[in-house]
Design a protein around this motif. Structure first.
Motif, PDB file in Angstrom:
ATOM      1  N   LEU A 189       0.816  -1.207   0.000  1.00  0.00           N
ATOM      2  CA  LEU A 189       0.000   0.000   0.000  1.00  0.00           C
ATOM      3  C   LEU A 189       0.856   1.266   0.000  1.00  0.00           C
ATOM      4  O   LEU A 189       0.621   2.189  -0.798  1.00  0.00           O
ATOM      5  CB  LEU A 189      -0.936  -0.003   1.209  1.00  0.00           C
ATOM      6  N   LYS A 190       1.849   1.340   0.878  1.00  0.00           N
ATOM      7  CA  LYS A 190       2.657   2.554   0.979  1.00  0.00           C
ATOM      8  C   LYS A 190       3.448   2.803  -0.306  1.00  0.00           C
ATOM      9  O   LYS A 190       3.507   3.933  -0.800  1.00  0.00           O
ATOM     10  CB  LYS A 190       3.614   2.445   2.172  1.00  0.00           C
ATOM     11  N   ILE A 191       4.062   1.746  -0.817  1.00  0.00           N
ATOM     12  CA  ILE A 191       4.834   1.901  -2.063  1.00  0.00           C
ATOM     13  C   ILE A 191       3.911   2.305  -3.208  1.00  0.00           C
ATOM     14  O   ILE A 191       4.249   3.174  -4.033  1.00  0.00           O
ATOM     15  CB  ILE A 191       5.573   0.595  -2.402  1.00  0.00           C
ATOM     16  N   SER A 192       2.715   1.715  -3.254  1.00  0.00           N
ATOM     17  CA  SER A 192       1.753   2.033  -4.312  1.00  0.00           C
ATOM     18  C   SER A 192       1.291   3.488  -4.237  1.00  0.00           C
ATOM     19  O   SER A 192       1.087   4.136  -5.268  1.00  0.00           O
ATOM     20  CB  SER A 192       0.546   1.093  -4.235  1.00  0.00           C
ATOM     21  N   LEU A 193       1.134   3.994  -3.002  1.00  0.00           N
ATOM     22  CA  LEU A 193       0.743   5.396  -2.836  1.00  0.00           C
ATOM     23  C   LEU A 193       1.841   6.331  -3.359  1.00  0.00           C
ATOM     24  O   LEU A 193       1.547   7.349  -4.000  1.00  0.00           O
ATOM     25  CB  LEU A 193       0.444   5.696  -1.362  1.00  0.00           C
ATOM     26  N   VAL A 194       3.088   5.967  -3.078  1.00  0.00           N
ATOM     27  CA  VAL A 194       4.203   6.772  -3.603  1.00  0.00           C
ATOM     28  C   VAL A 194       4.211   6.718  -5.126  1.00  0.00           C
ATOM     29  O   VAL A 194       4.368   7.746  -5.800  1.00  0.00           O
ATOM     30  CB  VAL A 194       5.548   6.261  -3.035  1.00  0.00           C
ATOM     31  N   TYR A 195       4.024   5.521  -5.678  1.00  0.00           N
ATOM     32  CA  TYR A 195       3.952   5.376  -7.131  1.00  0.00           C
ATOM     33  C   TYR A 195       2.820   6.243  -7.695  1.00  0.00           C
ATOM     34  O   TYR A 195       2.967   6.886  -8.746  1.00  0.00           O
ATOM     35  CB  TYR A 195       3.700   3.907  -7.513  1.00  0.00           C
ATOM     36  N   GLY A 196       1.676   6.226  -6.989  1.00  0.00           N
ATOM     37  CA  GLY A 196       0.527   6.999  -7.438  1.00  0.00           C
ATOM     38  C   GLY A 196       0.833   8.485  -7.522  1.00  0.00           C
ATOM     39  O   GLY A 196       0.467   9.160  -8.495  1.00  0.00           O
ATOM     40  N   LEU A 197       1.533   9.003  -6.498  1.00  0.00           N
ATOM     41  CA  LEU A 197       1.909  10.424  -6.509  1.00  0.00           C
ATOM     42  C   LEU A 197       2.870  10.726  -7.656  1.00  0.00           C
ATOM     43  O   LEU A 197       2.769  11.774  -8.303  1.00  0.00           O
ATOM     44  CB  LEU A 197       2.549  10.803  -5.174  1.00  0.00           C
ATOM     45  N   ILE A 198       3.800   9.787  -7.890  1.00  0.00           N
ATOM     46  CA  ILE A 198       4.764   9.975  -8.981  1.00  0.00           C
ATOM     47  C   ILE A 198       4.049  10.057 -10.331  1.00  0.00           C
ATOM     48  O   ILE A 198       4.474  10.766 -11.245  1.00  0.00           O
ATOM     49  CB  ILE A 198       5.790   8.821  -8.983  1.00  0.00           C
ATOM     50  N   VAL A 199       2.926   9.345 -10.450  1.00  0.00           N
ATOM     51  CA  VAL A 199       2.159   9.351 -11.705  1.00  0.00           C
ATOM     52  C   VAL A 199       1.232  10.562 -11.766  1.00  0.00           C
ATOM     53  O   VAL A 199       1.162  11.265 -12.789  1.00  0.00           O
ATOM     54  CB  VAL A 199       1.341   8.052 -11.848  1.00  0.00           C
TER      55      VAL A 199
END
Length: 380
Positions: free
Chosen positions: A158-168
């Motif tokens: 979840l945390k890594i995915s949220l960071v990925y989401g912000l990067i996108v």
């Protein structure tokens, strides 16, 4: 780390790990190129477009770029490929179990998306974008490496995915807004070109309708809604650009536009209006192109394509290549060139290229998208 689980990125730079990093870098590079091409197609800054990936045949990027899946909310689809590639590199350089599971999920998701885009291209578009295809292959190999060398479940953290989401999301918002602003700017500039064209003096149709047609919508010249006379010189670099521009200009409008080519060599060997031999091979090139009306378009395209190689020796070789003979001494060809040159007198030609659209003279060259806007305004 689970000692009994195979993994792709957690044992240092093994051969599969290194291969995955190389694949990820390649995916990012190909996606950067496709993103650049996306903006070149939608917002061209010059006469032509990127020839490496341009075209709308079976192998061409333009169909995909301009399709409904070419962007998501005005963000180029290829941008997400950049993110996937960079995240693959990041996950390989800074590995962890959670990172491997997350990246495995997104690499699988990316490969699944590639399958969808591949099918869409083949079924709906009837062709393939070559650089997109390269990206698909790279994606499938990357997914295979995870399948073969990683036993970690493809479950995103979840945390890594949220960071990925912000990067996108953050760059996507910017790109979407940029697209809207560029579109508005483009429309405004096209409107200015249309107004300038409307204010030009109507100089009438050419006194002589050239039989050397690039496109024929109607047998009778005056019956077409749009009539374009191109006064051009085979040795003129900007004329070469216009020659490449015409197919894009008339694409989808071929049944409404007549396009005729007018030889206007800037060479005093056949053009008395020119006081010096400015382009010393231009007249000879014109005689070759005028030699056979049936082969005109083929010869026209070939000469412009080979413009840097123009010489008397090469022109003679090309004459043989096209199955022609006696072109440089052919009186009919010389008279045809002279008639098209004389047709330029009423337009007070000063340079090439000069384009006459429905009797109005446009000197030099303007970007295709704005010239297209002028043509479309005449068809409304």
């Amino acid at each position: 780390m689970s000692a009994n689980k195979k993994n792709l990125t957690l044992n240092g730079f093994t051969l599969p790990h290194t291969a995955f990093v190389v694949l990820s870098v390649a995916m990012a590079i190909v996606s950067i190129y496709l993103t650049k091409h996306f903006y070149q197609v939608h917002f061209p800054s010059g006469l032509g477009s990127d020839t490496l990936c341009a075209g709308d045949g079976f192998w061409g990027c333009d169909k995909a770029t301009l399709s409904s899946l070419g962007h998501i909310l005005f963000v180029p689809t290829s941008f997400f490929g950049i993110i996937v590639g960079l995240l693959g590199v990041f996950g390989a350089i800074f590995p962890s179990e959670k990172m491997e599971s997350t990246n495995k999920f997104f690499i699988y998701l990316n490969a699944l998306g590639c399958v969808g885009l591949l099918l869409f291209s083949l079924v709906s578009l009837g062709g393939l974008c070559p650089f997109c295809t390269v990206y698909y292959v790279l994606s499938f190999i990357a997914a295979f490496l995870f399948f073969k060398y990683s036993e970690h479940r493809p479950v995103p953290d979840l945390k890594i995915s949220l960071v990925y989401g912000l990067i996108v999301i953050l760059p996507s918002v910017y790109m979407s807004q940029r697209f809207g602003k560029e579109k508005a700017k483009q429309a405004s500039l096209s409107s200015q070109y249309i107004k300038q064209y409307q204010n030009l003096k109507d100089m009438g149709e050419p006194s002589f309708i050239s039989p050397y047609k690039i496109n024929t919508a109607t047998e009778e010249w005056s019956k077409a809604p749009v009539r374009i006379a191109v006064f051009s010189d085979f040795q003129c670099p900007f004329c070469q650009k216009v020659a490449e521009q015409v197919p894009d200009l008339i694409k989808g409008l071929e049944d409404k536009i007549n396009v005729a080519y007018y030889f206007y060599p800037l060479d005093n060997a056949c053009n008395p209006a020119i006081k010096s031999s400015f382009h010393q091979y231009a007249c000879q090139a014109a005689f070759l192109a005028a030699c056979d009306q049936e082969k005109f378009v083929e010869v026209h395209d070939a000469i412009f394509e080979r413009q840097p190689e123009l010489s008397r020796e090469n022109l003679k070789e090309w004459e043989k290549e096209f199955g022609l003979s006696g072109c440089f001494e052919n009186k009919e060809a010389q008279e045809a060139v002279t008639r098209t040159i004389n047709a330029g007198e009423s337009f007070q030609l000063k340079s090439t290229p000069t384009i006459i659209i429905n009797g109005k003279k446009i000197e030099g060259s303007i970007p295709t998208i704005h010239l297209r806007a002028i043509v479309e305004s005449l068809l409304k």
